[in-house]
Scaffold this active site. Structure first.
Site, PDB file in Angstrom:
ATOM      1  N   LYS A 191       3.063  87.351 120.916  1.00 23.38           N
ATOM      2  CA  LYS A 191       4.147  87.690 121.848  1.00 23.38           C
ATOM      3  C   LYS A 191       5.514  87.549 121.159  1.00 23.38           C
ATOM      4  O   LYS A 191       5.575  87.309 119.966  1.00 23.38           O
ATOM      5  CB  LYS A 191       4.023  86.815 123.100  1.00 23.38           C
ATOM      6  CG  LYS A 191       2.645  86.933 123.797  1.00 23.38           C
ATOM      7  CD  LYS A 191       2.442  88.265 124.493  1.00 23.38           C
ATOM      8  CE  LYS A 191       1.012  88.588 124.884  1.00 23.38           C
ATOM      9  NZ  LYS A 191       0.382  87.757 125.868  1.00 23.38           N
TER      10      LYS A 191
HETATM   11  C1  LIG Z   1      -0.770  87.477 126.771  1.00 27.05           C
HETATM   12  C2  LIG Z   1      -0.902  87.911 128.196  1.00 27.05           C
HETATM   13  C3  LIG Z   1      -1.311  87.045 129.221  1.00 27.05           C
HETATM   14  C4  LIG Z   1      -1.867  85.679 128.975  1.00 27.05           C
HETATM   15  O1  LIG Z   1      -1.118  84.866 128.195  1.00 27.05           O
HETATM   16  P1  LIG Z   1      -1.804  83.625 127.431  1.00 27.05           P
HETATM   17  O2  LIG Z   1      -0.633  82.834 126.957  1.00 27.05           O
HETATM   18  O3  LIG Z   1      -2.621  84.191 126.316  1.00 27.05           O
HETATM   19  O4  LIG Z   1      -2.623  82.877 128.418  1.00 27.05           O
HETATM   20  C5  LIG Z   1      -1.289  87.514 130.519  1.00 27.05           C
HETATM   21  N1  LIG Z   1      -0.918  88.764 130.816  1.00 27.05           N
HETATM   22  C6  LIG Z   1      -0.555  89.645 129.856  1.00 27.05           C
HETATM   23  C7  LIG Z   1      -0.148  91.011 130.265  1.00 27.05           C
HETATM   24  C8  LIG Z   1      -0.548  89.247 128.526  1.00 27.05           C
HETATM   25  O5  LIG Z   1      -0.224  90.134 127.580  1.00 27.05           O
END
Ligand SMILES: *Cc1c(COP(=O)(O)O)cnc(C)c1O
Length: 376
Positions: free
Chosen positions: A180
């Site tokens: 991210k």
């Molecule tokens: C990455 C992501 C999540 C979950 O995040 P985590 O930190 O991996 O639990 C939820 N929704 C979307 C759209 C994502 O890209």
């Protein structure tokens, strides 16, 4: 292989972590509040609650709204499974809605068609990093007495009509997974302007106990009560120190992502068989993903994927529509035909590498590889 996304970590990030490791508090200490305070400055909300993942952030949002068995929450089909899973954690039913074929964002008309007397909330997803139509979604939510929740795990640093992601819905979830925009290893954040929802989420991340160890130490008391069933979804001080250090660099990283996307856009303009996702006016896209759709009349997506990988470009597919996963088929009886646009898009999309440290040479490798993979 050039990955589709990866973290940026500098010496100052490492120094921040080391400093936290040398401090008195590895968890439930002062770094958490410091990170939350810094985060509201980026997200434009009154409150931010740090949790252990983006998934925990989504779960906390559903808990704070008291989503429960019998309730429905409208969720786009074209997203990561966790967006829908958080509804199931609360025993409620995710109702999948289709997306717009050119942007792959939820269309307000589709959302509206799914509202029933059981609907409690709309959960929007800012797919790839582009904010949804929040003015229209707000009107829909208000008119029907629903909460508006944003899964902005793709959209940290994005904006809609000058308002930052984090201030566009009643509750907004972010993720700090390494792919991210910034990372704490694992981690997440929920933003809101509602002090009561913020207080419920702080309790929820700490077993349903109102005060934490740090607060009790300060108050000189051992006494605490658990008032509702919570979890241990805390983010450590070590992670928050890393998050605070990363956050300082976020605006520059978002600019980098936008700059790379602009060059991809112009390189692929007029390239037969490749269509980048549509970008909408009045928003700042923060490009967690750079997604193209491959025209099957020109070239097969699977072949393009294979050729890209063979030339060292780690393309990826985001996502298989959630309602096609075996769990959802078995638990909720979903399957093909439910959201035709999302299902069609699943056959066409490819995510190309985009991250702040992608070099100009690597960018050129991505561009040339896409050109030759589609036979140009
Ligand atoms: C990455 C992501 C999540 C979950 O995040 P985590 O930190 O991996 O639990 C939820 N929704 C979307 C759209 C994502 O890209």
């Amino acid at each position: 292989m050039i990955p589709y996304g990866r973290q940026s970590l500098d010496e100052d990030d490492i120094a921040a972590v080391v400093q936290a490791l040398r401090s008195d508090w590895l968890t439930t200490g002062p770094e958490i509040e410091a990170f939350e305070k810094a985060f509201v400055g980026i997200a434009g909300s009154s409150h931010a609650v740090a949790v252990s993942s983006g998934t925990a952030a989504l779960h906390a949002a559903m808990f704070a709204l008291d989503v429960k068995p019998g309730d429905e929450v409208i969720v786009p089909a074209f997203t990561f499974a966790a967006t829908a899973n958080c509804v199931v954690f609360q025993g409620a039913t995710p109702v999948f809605c289709d997306v717009d074929p050119s942007s792959l964002l939820v269309s307000p008309a589709e959302v509206e068609s799914k509202i029933t007397s059981r609907t409690r909330a709309i959960l929007s997803v800012d797919y790839a990093g582009q904010p949804c139509d929040y003015d229209e979604l707000r009107v829909l939510a208000d008119r029907n007495g629903l909460a508006l929740v944003a899964d902005a795990c793709h959209a940290l640093g994005a904006a809609y009509k000058g308002r930052p992601a984090g201030s566009l819905a009643d509750l907004t979830a972010f993720s700090f997974h390494p792919v991210k925009h910034m990372t704490t290893g694992e981690g997440g954040m929920i933003t809101t302007n509602d002090p009561d929802l913020a207080a419920r989420m702080r309790s929820f991340r700490n077993h349903g106990i109102q005060t934490d160890l740090h607060q009790r130490a300060k108050a000189g008391t051992w006494q605490y009560e658990m008032t509702e069933l919570g979890y241990n979804y805390r983010l450590t001080d070590i992670q928050c120190a890393l998050g605070r250090s990363q956050l300082r660099k976020l605006p520059g990283w978002v600019d980098r992502r936008r700059e790379i996307a602009r060059r991809f856009d112009s390189a692929f303009e007029g390239l037969d068989g490749v269509t980048p996702l549509q970008t909408r006016p009045e928003r700042t896209h923060s490009y967690h993903l750079y997604v193209i759709q491959v025209d099957p009349k020109v070239v097969d997506r699977g072949a393009v994927f294979g050729r890209l990988r063979a030339s060292g470009v780690g393309a990826n597919v985001h996502y298989m529509p959630v309602h096609l996963h075996p769990f959802y088929r078995e638990r909720f009886g979903t399957g093909p035909g439910l959201c035709p646009t999302a299902e069609a898009a699943y056959e066409l999309v490819l995510s190309l590498p985009i991250f702040p440290a992608l070099s100009r040479e690597q960018e050129q490798v991505v561009i040339e590889s896409v050109r030759s993979a589609v036979g140009k």
